[in-house]
Motif scaffolding. Structure first.
Motif, PDB file in Angstrom:
ATOM      1  N   ASP A   1     -19.477 -18.247 -27.910  1.00  0.00           N
ATOM      2  CA  ASP A   1     -18.055 -17.956 -27.684  1.00  0.00           C
ATOM      3  C   ASP A   1     -17.651 -16.754 -28.537  1.00  0.00           C
ATOM      4  O   ASP A   1     -16.569 -16.714 -29.119  1.00  0.00           O
ATOM      5  CB  ASP A   1     -17.183 -19.171 -28.009  1.00  0.00           C
ATOM      6  CG  ASP A   1     -17.292 -19.611 -29.471  1.00  0.00           C
ATOM      7  OD1 ASP A   1     -18.101 -19.003 -30.228  1.00  0.00           O
ATOM      8  OD2 ASP A   1     -16.572 -20.529 -29.878  1.00  0.00           O
TER       9      ASP A   1
ATOM     10  N   SER B   1     -13.576 -12.716 -27.829  1.00  0.00           N
ATOM     11  CA  SER B   1     -12.284 -13.367 -27.598  1.00  0.00           C
ATOM     12  C   SER B   1     -11.146 -12.397 -27.872  1.00  0.00           C
ATOM     13  O   SER B   1     -11.346 -11.334 -28.472  1.00  0.00           O
ATOM     14  CB  SER B   1     -12.138 -14.611 -28.469  1.00  0.00           C
ATOM     15  OG  SER B   1     -12.100 -14.254 -29.847  1.00  0.00           O
TER      16      SER B   1
ATOM     17  N   ARG C   1      -5.765 -18.000 -27.006  1.00  0.00           N
ATOM     18  CA  ARG C   1      -6.966 -17.182 -27.168  1.00  0.00           C
ATOM     19  C   ARG C   1      -7.772 -17.220 -25.869  1.00  0.00           C
ATOM     20  O   ARG C   1      -8.101 -18.305 -25.375  1.00  0.00           O
ATOM     21  CB  ARG C   1      -7.822 -17.692 -28.320  1.00  0.00           C
ATOM     22  CG  ARG C   1      -9.080 -16.851 -28.566  1.00  0.00           C
ATOM     23  CD  ARG C   1      -9.911 -17.397 -29.716  1.00  0.00           C
ATOM     24  NE  ARG C   1      -9.219 -17.259 -30.983  1.00  0.00           N
ATOM     25  CZ  ARG C   1      -9.224 -16.153 -31.722  1.00  0.00           C
ATOM     26  NH1 ARG C   1      -9.874 -15.070 -31.305  1.00  0.00           N
ATOM     27  NH2 ARG C   1      -8.592 -16.115 -32.867  1.00  0.00           N
TER      28      ARG C   1
ATOM     29  N   ARG D   1     -11.352 -16.406 -24.273  1.00  0.00           N
ATOM     30  CA  ARG D   1     -12.706 -16.192 -24.777  1.00  0.00           C
ATOM     31  C   ARG D   1     -13.734 -16.284 -23.652  1.00  0.00           C
ATOM     32  O   ARG D   1     -13.503 -16.948 -22.635  1.00  0.00           O
ATOM     33  CB  ARG D   1     -13.052 -17.195 -25.869  1.00  0.00           C
ATOM     34  CG  ARG D   1     -13.267 -18.624 -25.385  1.00  0.00           C
ATOM     35  CD  ARG D   1     -13.604 -19.552 -26.535  1.00  0.00           C
ATOM     36  NE  ARG D   1     -13.846 -20.927 -26.079  1.00  0.00           N
ATOM     37  CZ  ARG D   1     -14.074 -21.955 -26.901  1.00  0.00           C
ATOM     38  NH1 ARG D   1     -14.064 -21.769 -28.213  1.00  0.00           N
ATOM     39  NH2 ARG D   1     -14.310 -23.159 -26.413  1.00  0.00           N
TER      40      ARG D   1
ATOM     41  N   ARG E   1     -17.267 -17.766 -22.657  1.00  0.00           N
ATOM     42  CA  ARG E   1     -17.920 -18.992 -23.142  1.00  0.00           C
ATOM     43  C   ARG E   1     -19.174 -19.284 -22.338  1.00  0.00           C
ATOM     44  O   ARG E   1     -19.171 -19.248 -21.100  1.00  0.00           O
ATOM     45  CB  ARG E   1     -16.936 -20.160 -22.993  1.00  0.00           C
ATOM     46  CG  ARG E   1     -17.469 -21.497 -23.442  1.00  0.00           C
ATOM     47  CD  ARG E   1     -17.280 -21.664 -24.934  1.00  0.00           C
ATOM     48  NE  ARG E   1     -17.422 -23.050 -25.311  1.00  0.00           N
ATOM     49  CZ  ARG E   1     -18.502 -23.559 -25.921  1.00  0.00           C
ATOM     50  NH1 ARG E   1     -19.519 -22.776 -26.204  1.00  0.00           N
ATOM     51  NH2 ARG E   1     -18.534 -24.837 -26.245  1.00  0.00           N
TER      52      ARG E   1
END
Length: 425
Positions: free
Chosen positions: A320, A323, A394, A396, A398
């Motif tokens: 991750d 972001s 946020r 992000r 992933r």
């Protein structure tokens, strides 16, 4: 000054003049010697008795009287306070406009319970020396002890403006005296340097409300705030989830090339800037073993470039590392979208985009994952519901670890045109 003229046209008169001159010199010399001795004794004084000897040699010196008064006043006995008062009155006879002496007299009168006399002495101190920040500070503390909040506030405001060494303490004491419905901004002077100093203090102390109030007053002034201070203020806002104020600050300090369209909230969603800043509202990249992240100018869904992720990792990779923080309106719905392209990214756990509340690991929405090799650019999108208490999220990229056995992870994924737009309604 009067001038004495003596005719020196005869020997007796010349002799008389010489005797007179020698007498005057003796008197002046004796006085100078006494003053010098008084200075030596005062410099070595360890208590009131030593100062009394110095004063006996130089009784017209108000500074010696002031020192003696301070020593007696600090002894706290009623007799000592009375002696302090007597020395202060003697000093004021010699120098009636001595602001510091009037201030000390006000403190002594207050100690003796003579409220009117204390108020009058304090008024004279401020009238005779209104520009002394040290006197203003002492006057503010005395007014605070006497319960005179308006006078204390007036003098704390002066110290706040003109005395950097006492600025923090003056502000905190003045703030404690404000009425419940009186805004803290009423303490702010219209001085750019002072406001900058208050902002530095507020950011240092993590006081978000004060920082925001000062910044609102200071932002339109020149010279502009230093980038380092703006960044520390921005970090504080982001840490505390103050998305809207942080966005305004970011818009004033960030490069113009990454600004999104009016309806889009993602900064540099097309990855068209020369580099990712790694802070604020730009993309942040955390280095992870087995994943190379960089801007790629050879592939783009639109514009000139995109973000490329090249994988060379074990199937247990939990990634991750890319972001971006995004300010949102609490309780509103948004559309998350992006264009992605994959090449030889063979896995049952592909790459997806998620939106999380910034201060907790709660997924508010996520796209489907992409893997394998795509035919060109494919769209990913998801609906995001922002909770009522969230103003900062946020986004992000992933990739979760594979759910079962599979080979090592390889291949590439490109990401472009990431956006978060509000839904109607």
């Amino acid at each position: 000054m009067r001038t004495l003229l003596v005719r020196l046209d005869s020997r007796p008169r010349r002799a008389a003049a010489l005797v007179l001159l020698l007498g005057l010199l003796a008197v002046v010399g004796a006085r100078v010697i006494r003053q010098a001795a008084a200075s030596v004794i005062a410099a070595l004084a360890s208590g009131p008795a030593d100062l009394e000897r110095a004063i006996a040699l130089d009784p017209g010196n108000p500074d010696l009287r002031l020192r003696a008064a301070d020593m007696y006043a600090n002894a706290f006995g009623e007799a000592d306070v009375s002696r302090a008062r007597a020395h202060l009155e003697a000093a004021l006879l010699e120098r009636p406009t001595h602001g510091a002496a009037w201030l000390r007299l006000a403190a002594v009168e207050d100690h003796l319970g003579r409220a009117e006399a204390a108020e009058a002495a304090l008024g004279r101190a401020l009238a005779y020396d209104p520009h002394s920040v040290s006197l203003r500070w002492e006057a503010a503390l005395l007014a605070l002890r006497r319960g005179d909040s308006p006078l204390a506030l007036e003098n704390f405001r002066y110290v706040l403006t003109y005395d950097p060494s006492r600025r923090d303490a003056a502000f905190q004491l003045a703030r404690s005296l404000l009425a419940p419905d009186e805004p803290v901004s009423s303490l702010f002077p219209d001085d750019a340097d002072v406001l900058r100093a208050i902002l530095e203090m507020a950011v240092r102390d993590g006081d978000v409300d004060l920082s925001k109030a000062v910044w609102e007053r200071r932002v339109a002034m020149n010279p502009p705030l230093a980038p380092e201070l703006q960044r520390r203020f921005l970090d504080l806002l982001l840490e505390q989830g103050e998305g809207r104020t942080a966005r305004r600050l970011w818009a004033a300090m960030a490069p113009v090339t990454g600004r999104p369209e009016a309806s889009d909230l993602v900064w540099n969603g097309g990855f068209e800037q020369g580099q990712l800043l790694g802070w604020g509202f730009d993309w942040q990249v955390r280095r992870v073993w087995g994943v190379e992240v960089r801007i790629d100018g050879s592939q783009a869904a639109s514009g000139r470039q995109s973000l490329r992720l090249a994988f060379n990792a074990f199937p247990t990779l939990d990634f991750d590392g890319v972001s971006q923080l995004v300010p949102v309106e609490e309780g509103r719905s948004y559309r998350l979208s992006a264009l992605v392209r994959a090449q030889d990214f063979v896995t049952r756990s592909g790459l997806k985009l998620q939106v999380l509340a910034h201060d907790r690991d709660e997924v508010l929405g996520e796209t489907a994952p992409v893997s394998g090799t795509t035919e060109g650019w494919v769209p990913l999108d998801a609906e995001v519901e922002v909770p009522p208490d969230v103003t900062l999220v946020r986004i992000r990229l992933r990739r979760e670890r594979a759910p079962g056995p599979e080979g090592n992870l390889g291949g590439k994924v490109w990401v472009d045109d990431v956006s978060l737009t509000p839904l109607a309604g």
